[in-house]
Design a protein around this motif. Structure first.
Motif, PDB file in Angstrom:
ATOM      1  N   ILE A  11      96.596 -57.814  41.654  1.00 39.22           N
ATOM      2  CA  ILE A  11      97.684 -58.811  41.702  1.00 39.22           C
ATOM      3  C   ILE A  11      97.758 -59.465  43.091  1.00 39.22           C
ATOM      4  N   CYS A  12      97.733 -58.663  44.155  1.00 40.67           N
ATOM      5  CA  CYS A  12      97.992 -59.185  45.517  1.00 40.67           C
ATOM      6  C   CYS A  12      96.719 -59.378  46.335  1.00 40.67           C
ATOM      7  N   GLY A  13      95.590 -58.956  45.794  1.00 41.42           N
ATOM      8  CA  GLY A  13      94.339 -59.074  46.553  1.00 41.42           C
ATOM      9  C   GLY A  13      94.226 -57.923  47.547  1.00 41.42           C
ATOM     10  N   ALA A  14      92.991 -57.714  48.045  1.00 40.46           N
ATOM     11  CA  ALA A  14      92.775 -56.599  48.963  1.00 40.46           C
ATOM     12  C   ALA A  14      93.537 -56.822  50.262  1.00 40.46           C
ATOM     13  N   ASP A  15      93.656 -58.083  50.704  1.00 46.47           N
ATOM     14  CA  ASP A  15      94.340 -58.307  51.985  1.00 46.47           C
ATOM     15  C   ASP A  15      95.869 -58.269  51.835  1.00 46.47           C
ATOM     16  N   GLY A  16      96.340 -58.158  50.600  1.00 48.96           N
ATOM     17  CA  GLY A  16      97.784 -58.036  50.384  1.00 48.96           C
ATOM     18  C   GLY A  16      98.168 -56.661  49.865  1.00 48.96           C
ATOM     19  N   THR A  17      97.243 -55.712  49.958  1.00 52.31           N
ATOM     20  CA  THR A  17      97.516 -54.345  49.481  1.00 52.31           C
ATOM     21  C   THR A  17      97.090 -53.367  50.574  1.00 52.31           C
ATOM     22  N   ILE A  18      98.055 -52.628  51.095  1.00 52.38           N
ATOM     23  CA  ILE A  18      97.771 -51.752  52.241  1.00 52.38           C
ATOM     24  C   ILE A  18      97.757 -50.307  51.765  1.00 52.38           C
ATOM     25  N   VAL A  19      96.599 -49.671  51.931  1.00 56.71           N
ATOM     26  CA  VAL A  19      96.480 -48.309  51.407  1.00 56.71           C
ATOM     27  C   VAL A  19      96.199 -47.268  52.494  1.00 56.71           C
ATOM     28  N   THR A  20      95.676 -47.701  53.659  1.00 57.56           N
ATOM     29  CA  THR A  20      95.315 -46.683  54.650  1.00 57.56           C
ATOM     30  C   THR A  20      96.581 -46.074  55.251  1.00 57.56           C
ATOM     31  N   ARG A  21      96.507 -44.784  55.542  1.00 54.14           N
ATOM     32  CA  ARG A  21      97.689 -44.026  55.966  1.00 54.14           C
ATOM     33  C   ARG A  21      98.326 -44.636  57.219  1.00 54.14           C
ATOM     34  N   HIS A  22      97.515 -44.917  58.260  1.00 51.49           N
ATOM     35  CA  HIS A  22      98.134 -45.374  59.511  1.00 51.49           C
ATOM     36  C   HIS A  22      98.792 -46.736  59.330  1.00 51.49           C
ATOM     37  N   ALA A  23      98.228 -47.591  58.459  1.00 52.47           N
ATOM     38  CA  ALA A  23      98.835 -48.914  58.235  1.00 52.47           C
ATOM     39  C   ALA A  23     100.111 -48.781  57.409  1.00 52.47           C
ATOM     40  N   HIS A  36     112.249 -42.083  58.748  1.00 49.55           N
ATOM     41  CA  HIS A  36     110.866 -42.547  58.558  1.00 49.55           C
ATOM     42  C   HIS A  36     110.297 -41.913  57.292  1.00 49.55           C
ATOM     43  N   VAL A  37     109.805 -42.736  56.395  1.00 52.40           N
ATOM     44  CA  VAL A  37     109.132 -42.238  55.184  1.00 52.40           C
ATOM     45  C   VAL A  37     107.900 -43.116  54.969  1.00 52.40           C
ATOM     46  N   THR A  38     106.741 -42.518  54.841  1.00 53.10           N
ATOM     47  CA  THR A  38     105.534 -43.322  54.603  1.00 53.10           C
ATOM     48  C   THR A  38     105.457 -43.683  53.117  1.00 53.10           C
ATOM     49  N   PRO A  39     105.367 -44.974  52.798  1.00 54.48           N
ATOM     50  CA  PRO A  39     105.288 -45.340  51.378  1.00 54.48           C
ATOM     51  C   PRO A  39     103.918 -45.001  50.805  1.00 54.48           C
ATOM     52  N   GLY A  40     103.857 -44.875  49.471  1.00 55.03           N
ATOM     53  CA  GLY A  40     102.578 -44.587  48.807  1.00 55.03           C
ATOM     54  C   GLY A  40     101.605 -45.744  48.958  1.00 55.03           C
ATOM     55  N   VAL A  41     102.119 -46.961  48.869  1.00 55.26           N
ATOM     56  CA  VAL A  41     101.287 -48.159  49.014  1.00 55.26           C
ATOM     57  C   VAL A  41     102.211 -49.304  49.429  1.00 55.26           C
ATOM     58  N   VAL A  42     101.668 -50.259  50.195  1.00 57.94           N
ATOM     59  CA  VAL A  42     102.442 -51.433  50.604  1.00 57.94           C
ATOM     60  C   VAL A  42     101.771 -52.658  49.990  1.00 57.94           C
ATOM     61  N   VAL A  43     102.573 -53.535  49.385  1.00 60.20           N
ATOM     62  CA  VAL A  43     101.994 -54.803  48.915  1.00 60.20           C
ATOM     63  C   VAL A  43     102.699 -55.962  49.597  1.00 60.20           C
ATOM     64  N   LEU A  44     101.938 -57.029  49.835  1.00 63.73           N
ATOM     65  CA  LEU A  44     102.485 -58.213  50.512  1.00 63.73           C
ATOM     66  C   LEU A  44     102.248 -59.430  49.616  1.00 63.73           C
ATOM     67  N   PRO A  45     103.066 -59.582  48.569  1.00 63.05           N
ATOM     68  CA  PRO A  45     102.850 -60.716  47.664  1.00 63.05           C
ATOM     69  C   PRO A  45     103.088 -62.042  48.377  1.00 63.05           C
ATOM     70  N   GLU A  49     105.395 -65.199  41.437  1.00 64.94           N
ATOM     71  CA  GLU A  49     104.662 -64.677  40.277  1.00 64.94           C
ATOM     72  C   GLU A  49     104.038 -63.312  40.626  1.00 64.94           C
ATOM     73  N   GLN A  50     103.530 -63.194  41.852  1.00 65.68           N
ATOM     74  CA  GLN A  50     102.967 -61.896  42.253  1.00 65.68           C
ATOM     75  C   GLN A  50     104.065 -60.824  42.329  1.00 65.68           C
ATOM     76  N   VAL A  51     105.258 -61.217  42.839  1.00 69.92           N
ATOM     77  CA  VAL A  51     106.367 -60.253  42.893  1.00 69.92           C
ATOM     78  C   VAL A  51     106.692 -59.783  41.472  1.00 69.92           C
ATOM     79  N   ARG A  52     106.753 -60.748  40.551  1.00 65.51           N
ATOM     80  CA  ARG A  52     107.069 -60.408  39.169  1.00 65.51           C
ATOM     81  C   ARG A  52     106.037 -59.417  38.613  1.00 65.51           C
ATOM     82  N   ALA A  53     104.764 -59.710  38.870  1.00 59.99           N
ATOM     83  CA  ALA A  53     103.705 -58.846  38.332  1.00 59.99           C
ATOM     84  C   ALA A  53     103.757 -57.446  38.969  1.00 59.99           C
TER      85      ALA A  53
END
Ligand code: FAD
Length: 481
Positions: A11-23, A36-45, A49-53
């Motif tokens: 949905i957000c593309g690789a550059d809009g999906t953050i998976v590495t722990r430090h990021a 402080h809580v580390t999220p499982g994944v970060v997305v940057l829509p 339409e991307q937010v909806r998806a």
């Protein structure tokens, strides 16, 4: 989660999906750094339409999510849920429509507060002006019903939002309100503003703007103590003068802020009161002398009038730098945000200073004085064993003092994670149940910013899927450090 991440990446593309722990770690806190809580994944829509998806995918997978604007919130509202999805909205920063004839502007949620005013300058202005305005997003302002120095005269965010496009927690998109001020049906815009990311994500925001005031006159008056300055505020209001802003700082705040800005505030005064009149030239001129007179009658030891725009900006820069400048006098500080009736200012300040002495900590005070909105800044050293806990206890007792004085738990920063356990100081179980029923109507699965606002984890009836347990309990409550 693995499958969900693949779907989010599509949905957000690789550059809009953050998976590495430090990021992901960098999204672990908002402006309230105590959590402080580390999220499982970060997305940057990038689009609605991307937010909806993204929200739809979370709904299907039964995974909780947290919306984030610029992360300047001071109540922990944007702190993620572990193993949940953090949805950052900062890439959505387009101004979609400017209609000055009808005094409306339509923006995406990631547009900063100052950029709304910039979009309608030089003839118009968007009045709510949080001190964080150069960074905070309008989506965050809507979620927190943010205020600022000029809200005494002009009102808060809620008075300027006329319409919203919202992605509901099941991924459906609805339009609440529109461009008009009075809308038919239930006031769901009113319910959404201040809902702290628990009812959905605002993806398009229609705002009212106003013509820029013709003139402004600004002064700062110095007093021996905050009681005299507080009485001055009451007398100005009693004289039917409605300043654009009335802001107060106590001695400790002046000392910290002046060290940061070198604006020329004297360091030995007990309080500084900034008063700004705005409106037609004739009105500003006529009422300015009255304000000076009231300051003098209440014992002002000095009055500095801004001679030009540069000096006005310098006076304001010091006030707006107050929170950040605390770092100059204390390794850590805790920003409290409570409201009291204006007339109770001397008693409540007395109580705060007694509490500070009893707990052996310094408390600096900065206020939106016209609104009775206090920001006690509890200074502590997080390296000293037990001091953070003492500061938190003291901050809680300050809130209790505000509520006891007939005030409120928050003036503008929201409840978030930080103040949820104080909600029952102000609301009965029946009140809280009514809030929860509204929340459940929007979000029956409890996936939107779970664990915020309400004092104890609550579910909406029988929840299907993996989150039978409350998501916060399943994931482990936000850890403090
Ligand atoms: C130095 C400093 C000074 C400040 N001064 C003021 C002040 O004068 N007045 C004031 O009111 N506040 C002030 N704040 C607090 C903060 O800036 C405001 O609460 C601001 O509105 C937060 O905006 P944000 O974009 O940073 O939101 P975030 O912190 O990212 O998020 C805040 C909340 O909004 C939700 N959210 C964010 N975007 C959306 C969206 N599009 N849809 C639904 N929910 C969303 C989040 O889930 C979270 O619950 C200050 C903060 C700092 C650090």
């Amino acid at each position: 989660m693995h499958r969900l991440v693949e779907q989010l990446t599509r949905i957000c593309g690789a550059d809009g999906t953050i998976v590495t722990r430090h990021a992901r770690d960098t999204y672990g806190s908002d402006g309230l750094l105590q959590y402080h809580v580390t999220p499982g994944v970060v997305v940057l829509p990038d689009t609605a339409e991307q937010v909806r998806a993204v929200v739809g995918a979370c709904h299907q997978a039964g995974v909780p999510w947290v919306a984030r604007g610029s992360g300047t919130g001071l109540s922990g509202g944007a702190v993620p849920v572990e193993d949940g999805v953090l949805i950052g909205l900062n890439r959505m920063r387009r101004v979609l429509q400017v209609d000055l004839d009808n005094e409306r502007v339509v923006v995406e949620p990631g547009v900063t507060n100052v950029d709304v005013s910039a979009a309608v300058a030089p003839t118009h202005v968007y009045p709510p002006d949080p001190s964080s305005q150069i960074v905070c997003s309008i989506g965050g302002n809507v979620a927190e019903n943010s205020g600022g120095a000029h809200c005494f005269k002009y009102g808060f965010t809620t008075n300027y939002v006329t319409g919203l496009e919202v992605v509901l927690p099941d991924g459906e998109v609805v339009t609440l309100g529109g461009a008009e001020l009075d809308r038919p049906g239930y006031d769901l815009v009113g319910a959404f503003v201040g809902s702290e990311g628990t009812l959905g994500i605002a993806t398009k925001i229609t705002l009212r703007v106003i013509p820029k005031p013709e003139d402004h006159r600004t002064l700062v008056a110095y007093f021996d103590d905050t009681t005299e300055a507080g009485q001055t505020v009451s007398d100005i209001v009693a004289a039917s003068i409605v300043p654009g802003a009335i802001e107060m700082m106590d001695q400790l705040t002046i000392q910290a802020a002046e060290a940061a800005t070198h604006a020329g505030y004297p360091l030995d005064v007990g309080a500084a009161l900034i008063v700004e009149l705005d409106g037609p030239v004739a009105e500003c001129d006529a009422r300015f002398d009255e304000v000076v007179d009231i300051c003098q009658r209440n014992g002002a030891t000095g009055i500095r009038v801004a001679a030009d725009e540069r000096e006005r900006e310098l006076i304001w820069k010091t006030r707006k730098a107050a929170f950040g400048a605390m770092g100059r006098i204390s390794p850590n500080y805790y920003v409290q945000d409570g409201v009291i009736p204006r007339t109770r200012l001397p008693d409540v300040l007395g109580r705060i200073s007694d509490l500070a002495r009893e707990h052996g900590l310094k408390v600096a005070n900065v206020f939106h004085a016209g609104d009775g909105n206090l920001h006690p800044l509890v200074c502590y050293d997080g390296r000293a064993p037990g001091e953070a806990e003492t500061a938190e206890r003291l901050a809680g007792l300050i809130l209790q003092a505000c509520v006891d004085a007939g005030g409120s738990l928050t003036g503008e920063h929201g409840i978030g994670l930080d103040k949820r356990e104080h909600m029952n100081k102000m609301f009965s179980e029946a009140d809280l149940d009514a809030f929860q029923r509204l929340r459940c109507a929007f979000d029956p699965q409890g996936l939107a910013n779970p664990g915020k606002v309400m004092p104890t984890p609550r579910l909406c009836g029988e929840v299907p899927g993996p989150y039978r347990q409350h998501p916060l309990e399943a994931a482990g409550v936000a850890e403090r450090f």
